[in-house]
Scaffold this motif. Structure first.
Motif, PDB file in Angstrom:
ATOM      1  N   LEU A 134      15.537  12.138 -12.781  1.00 50.63           N
ATOM      2  CA  LEU A 134      15.339  12.352 -11.339  1.00 50.63           C
ATOM      3  C   LEU A 134      15.376  11.032 -10.581  1.00 50.63           C
ATOM      4  O   LEU A 134      16.049  10.910  -9.540  1.00 50.63           O
ATOM      5  N   PHE A 135      14.660  10.040 -11.086  1.00 49.12           N
ATOM      6  CA  PHE A 135      14.594   8.744 -10.410  1.00 49.12           C
ATOM      7  C   PHE A 135      15.967   8.074 -10.377  1.00 49.12           C
ATOM      8  O   PHE A 135      16.358   7.474  -9.371  1.00 49.12           O
ATOM      9  N   GLY A 136      16.721   8.189 -11.471  1.00 51.42           N
ATOM     10  CA  GLY A 136      18.050   7.572 -11.529  1.00 51.42           C
ATOM     11  C   GLY A 136      19.007   8.178 -10.529  1.00 51.42           C
ATOM     12  O   GLY A 136      19.716   7.459  -9.810  1.00 51.42           O
ATOM     13  N   PHE A 137      19.063   9.512 -10.470  1.00 45.08           N
ATOM     14  CA  PHE A 137      19.982  10.163  -9.523  1.00 45.08           C
ATOM     15  C   PHE A 137      19.565   9.910  -8.083  1.00 45.08           C
ATOM     16  O   PHE A 137      20.416   9.738  -7.196  1.00 45.08           O
ATOM     17  N   LEU A 138      18.261   9.862  -7.821  1.00 44.02           N
ATOM     18  CA  LEU A 138      17.798   9.629  -6.452  1.00 44.02           C
ATOM     19  C   LEU A 138      18.081   8.193  -5.999  1.00 44.02           C
ATOM     20  O   LEU A 138      18.457   7.966  -4.832  1.00 44.02           O
ATOM     21  N   THR A 139      17.915   7.214  -6.885  1.00 45.33           N
ATOM     22  CA  THR A 139      18.216   5.830  -6.488  1.00 45.33           C
ATOM     23  C   THR A 139      19.709   5.637  -6.282  1.00 45.33           C
ATOM     24  O   THR A 139      20.124   4.920  -5.353  1.00 45.33           O
ATOM     25  N   ALA A 140      20.527   6.270  -7.120  1.00 42.08           N
ATOM     26  CA  ALA A 140      21.985   6.185  -6.915  1.00 42.08           C
ATOM     27  C   ALA A 140      22.376   6.855  -5.604  1.00 42.08           C
ATOM     28  O   ALA A 140      23.267   6.373  -4.881  1.00 42.08           O
TER      29      ALA A 140
ATOM     30  N   LYS B 181      23.017  18.420 -16.198  1.00 39.18           N
ATOM     31  CA  LYS B 181      24.375  18.865 -16.525  1.00 39.18           C
ATOM     32  C   LYS B 181      25.384  17.785 -16.171  1.00 39.18           C
ATOM     33  O   LYS B 181      26.310  17.496 -16.946  1.00 39.18           O
ATOM     34  N   GLU B 182      25.214  17.164 -15.006  1.00 41.14           N
ATOM     35  CA  GLU B 182      26.115  16.079 -14.608  1.00 41.14           C
ATOM     36  C   GLU B 182      25.990  14.886 -15.555  1.00 41.14           C
ATOM     37  O   GLU B 182      26.992  14.231 -15.888  1.00 41.14           O
ATOM     38  N   LEU B 183      24.769  14.607 -16.002  1.00 45.25           N
ATOM     39  CA  LEU B 183      24.551  13.518 -16.950  1.00 45.25           C
ATOM     40  C   LEU B 183      25.294  13.792 -18.254  1.00 45.25           C
ATOM     41  O   LEU B 183      25.909  12.884 -18.840  1.00 45.25           O
TER      42      LEU B 183
ATOM     43  N   LEU C 215      19.340   4.657 -15.384  1.00 44.65           N
ATOM     44  CA  LEU C 215      20.366   5.662 -15.114  1.00 44.65           C
ATOM     45  C   LEU C 215      20.989   5.465 -13.743  1.00 44.65           C
ATOM     46  O   LEU C 215      22.187   5.709 -13.555  1.00 44.65           O
ATOM     47  N   GLY C 216      20.197   5.015 -12.765  1.00 44.86           N
ATOM     48  CA  GLY C 216      20.755   4.769 -11.437  1.00 44.86           C
ATOM     49  C   GLY C 216      21.867   3.740 -11.475  1.00 44.86           C
ATOM     50  O   GLY C 216      22.860   3.849 -10.748  1.00 44.86           O
ATOM     51  N   LEU C 217      21.725   2.730 -12.351  1.00 45.67           N
ATOM     52  CA  LEU C 217      22.764   1.706 -12.495  1.00 45.67           C
ATOM     53  C   LEU C 217      24.049   2.324 -13.039  1.00 45.67           C
ATOM     54  O   LEU C 217      25.147   2.079 -12.512  1.00 45.67           O
ATOM     55  N   ALA C 218      23.918   3.131 -14.100  1.00 47.19           N
ATOM     56  CA  ALA C 218      25.110   3.751 -14.694  1.00 47.19           C
ATOM     57  C   ALA C 218      25.820   4.651 -13.690  1.00 47.19           C
ATOM     58  O   ALA C 218      27.069   4.692 -13.641  1.00 47.19           O
ATOM     59  N   LEU C 219      25.057   5.369 -12.872  1.00 47.48           N
ATOM     60  CA  LEU C 219      25.670   6.244 -11.870  1.00 47.48           C
ATOM     61  C   LEU C 219      26.382   5.440 -10.790  1.00 47.48           C
ATOM     62  O   LEU C 219      27.442   5.860 -10.285  1.00 47.48           O
TER      63      LEU C 219
END
Length: 712
Positions: free
Chosen positions: A153-159, A131-133, A186-190
């Motif tokens: 999942l991996f993107g949000f966790l790394t961010a 939803k946040e994405l 995705l972690g980069l974008a976050l």
């Protein structure tokens, strides 16, 4: 379209040292990829081989971040307590908030620190993060795409990890995060959306859409500007993945890719031109004896010959000493990897060898993993028959030797007619009868689950290469990665490559190409294309690549049939070389390994990091970009003993004249000394931790090509 020069295509020997030391004392590097301690593809090799030099540069401030996979951690990672106080507090905070984050050392060369995140443990939050994405980036991820769900999942966790680390630092940190491929993007974008104090780098090793388009047999490179990108991604049901990749590329402070051909692709498909090219390297291990790798080739070749003796039992009507081993290996992408054009060229080569009454036999191996259920019974039987013959011969030899010894012991010359008795002849006849075979030697070593629809087997049926006695080209399809524990071909991949004579990789889509690079490092000639990053890199740095055993196939400006004819010509030319010419060529190929050493290519990663730090922290770091107009590429000259290429072709090969006086023109030591001078000896830069860096850093002095980055 012509390829514009970039930093990676400039002379490796012409890159100047930094005129001032780049202070990394208060900077921390996180390198984030799905393939950290988790082998999936080529990115694993990039990170694993590069780790030692990165540890030497960053010391205790270098951390790799990847997914926690239980089976891999047991064998590759030593779990320990975090050594960095701020990182320990960040991991403890995440673990207390419902995550599972592990810290340890990856047991590879350099022993880098790793932070491993259990993605599945936090799947309870997937819907909230989706939803946040959507709210922040308008990217929707379907529920059924498990790989994309893992990427979320991996993107949000790394961010979360990077944000928590920044919050736990006592002083404002200088964090540098390097993300590889869309799974980590995705972690980069976050990080950018949350305005974290993080300098970001995004490296694409191959664009998602490019790989899918090429697999669909389209004229990819000649229509790059004409694709409707959103429609093409949607038609292939990867629009959400494409959006994740494109967002990461557009948000990064520095965007890099692995080759010039992929840079052109990324500029059209991701709508951003890469800031710098970061070619993939290898850890090159030099031998103390100059020709030790030639001895290794002979040893490994003997082991392959043993397999051939078993596989072709009953039909071994060709001379193994005049047998050449060719191979293609990699992911099973029939068109992208060029298996289609290779098979067609083999059929034409078979015709040429037969009409020219050549005594050379070619055995072509296809090492591409496919769906199988077990080994082929006939293939296993062949190895059993070979072993039985060996045991029989050994038994008869022992009996013969014992009788010979006893005869000589009493001072008599042996009566040869009595050395072998009736039992010995019976045993040998039974062994000979066991080698009789009513069928042709098998093409495939395994039982395929979809034999009738398999692309390689279907093509073999069409071209008619069935390993018959009349064929001078034999084909063996091994649909499984090689392993030293295999009961069929007990060799690991490196040993197998060393035993072959030529690697053939006529790929249509190959952003870099580790397989021909590995061949080069091991002194094995290879065929690549001008659509692969490796092929373009070698064409740029070598005046006459084929003289050094690097054959570059033109698949960009020629049609399929023309490219196939060119490949056939290369193969036939290679078959006509004398054994001495092949040895000379292997010596030259092995000397090119310096070009692919991380000691040299690692400098481009360093330049990318300095560029990102300067963009993210302009008050602390300063970076002066290089002037691409002044770039001057360096090219290995043609070896003195090789005649100039014909006027209509840029390629030539080592001379294989039968005249001994012409062969005497070759001086291995003199050629090797000239080649060593082509690459300047590495400049050693004192690093923050560990030994000095064994390579130079790119930079400029005055108007020279390069870039300068210093701390204010």
């Amino acid at each position: 379209m012509p390829l514009a020069r970039s930093l990676s295509i400039t002379s490796l020997s012409g890159l100047e040292e930094w005129d001032e030391e780049f202070d990394l004392e208060d900077a921390v590097l996180f390198e984030i990829a799905w393939e950290v301690a988790n082998k999936v593809g080529g990115i694993y090799t990039v990170i694993q081989t590069k780790a030692r030099l990165t540890v030497e540069e960053w010391g205790e401030n270098y951390f790799l971040v990847g997914p926690y996979v239980e089976s891999n951690v047991r064998t590759q990672v030593e779990l320990i307590e975090p050594t960095n106080p701020a990182l320990k507090r960040a991991i403890d905070k995440m673990n207390s908030s419902g995550c599972k984050v592990y810290f340890g050392r990856w047991l590879i060369e350099g022993s880098p620190y790793v932070v491993l995140i259990d993605v599945a443990f936090t799947a309870w939050n997937l819907d909230n993060w989706k939803k946040e994405l959507w709210n922040n980036f308008s990217i929707g991820v379907p529920w059924f795409d498990r790989e994309a769900n893992d990427a979320v999942l991996f993107g949000f966790l790394t961010a979360w990890l990077l944000g928590e680390y920044a919050a736990q630092c006592e002083e404002p940190p200088h964090i540098l995060a390097h993300f590889h491929e869309w799974l980590a993007g995705l972690g980069l974008a976050l990080c950018r959306q949350r305005q974290l104090p993080v300098a970001t780098i995004f490296t694409t090793h191959a664009t998602l859409l490019g790989r899918y388009l090429c697999a669909g047999s389209v004229d990819f490179y000649n229509n790059l500007a004409g694709f409707n990108l959103d429609k093409e991604a949607g038609d292939r049901q990867i629009y959400h993945r494409y959006c994740l990749e494109r967002t990461a590329a557009r948000c990064a402070h520095v965007f890099t890719t692995v080759s010039q051909i992929t840079a052109v692709e990324a500029e059209h498909l991701l709508k951003r031109k890469p800031d710098i090219i970061t070619p993939n390297g290898l850890n090159v291990k030099k031998f103390s004896a100059m020709h030790e790798f030639q001895n290794l080739h002979a040893q490994s070749k003997n082991r392959i010959q043993e397999f051939i003796r078993g596989h072709f039992y009953g039909h071994l009507d060709f001379n193994l000493d005049k047998c050449l081993f060719l191979f293609i290996a990699g992911r099973y992408e029939f068109s992208n990897k060029g298996a289609d054009i290779f098979l067609e060229a083999l059929a034409r080569l078979n015709y040429l060898l037969r009409v020219n009454h050549s005594d050379v036999t070619v055995v072509a191996f296809f090492i591409m993993p496919a769906r199988t259920n077990n080994f082929n019974v006939e293939t296993l039987k062949g190895q059993a028959v070979r072993k039985q013959l060996w045991d029989t011969a050994h038994t008869v030899k022992e009996r013969f030797g014992k009788k010979l010894y006893e005869s000589l012991l009493v001072g008599q010359l042996p009566d040869v007619s009595k050395m072998l008795d009736k039992d010995d002849f019976t045993m040998m006849k039974r062994a000979i009868f066991a080698t009789q075979r009513q069928c042709q030697p098998p093409i495939c070593t395994h039982n395929m689950l979809e034999d009738s629809n398999d692309p390689i087997l279907t093509c073999i049926r069409r071209i008619g290469l069935f390993n018959s006695s009349a064929d001078r080209v034999k084909v063996i399809f091994h649909p499984e990665f090689l392993s030293s524990t295999s009961p069929l071909l007990p060799m690991d991949y490196e040993e197998f490559v060393r035993g072959c004579h030529l690697g053939v990789f006529p790929s249509y889509y190959e952003p870099w190409g580790y397989t021909p690079a590995e061949c080069t490092v091991m002194g094995i000639p290879s065929i690549s294309t001008n659509l692969s990053g490796f092929g373009c890199f070698m064409e740029e740095h070598i005046a006459d690549p084929s003289a050094y055993g690097i054959y570059i196939l033109d698949r960009r400006y020629r049609g399929v049939d023309e490219s196939c004819n060119q490949l056939t010509s290369y193969l036939f030319q290679f078959c006509q070389q004398s054994r001495r010419a092949r040895i000379i060529q292997r010596n030259r190929t092995e000397r090119l390994s310096d070009l692919l050493d991380w000691r040299y290519l690692g400098r481009y990663y360093i330049s990318a990091r300095h560029m990102a730090l300067a963009k993210a922290f302009p008050d602390t770091y300063f970076y002066q970009p290089h002037d691409s107009e002044t770039a001057q590429g360096f090219r290995y000259p043609r070896p003195a003993s090789v005649p100039p290429s014909p006027s209509l072709s840029r390629h030539s090969s080592p001379r294989h004249s039968e005249a001994e006086e012409e062969d005497d023109r070759y001086d291995e030591d003199a050629e090797a000394e000239k080649d060593r001078l082509n690459i300047r000896q590495p400049f050693t830069l004192p690093s923050k931790k560990g030994p000095a860096l064994p390579y130079t850093l790119p930079g400029v002095n005055g108007e020279k090509n390069g870039a300068t980055s210093v701390k204010n």
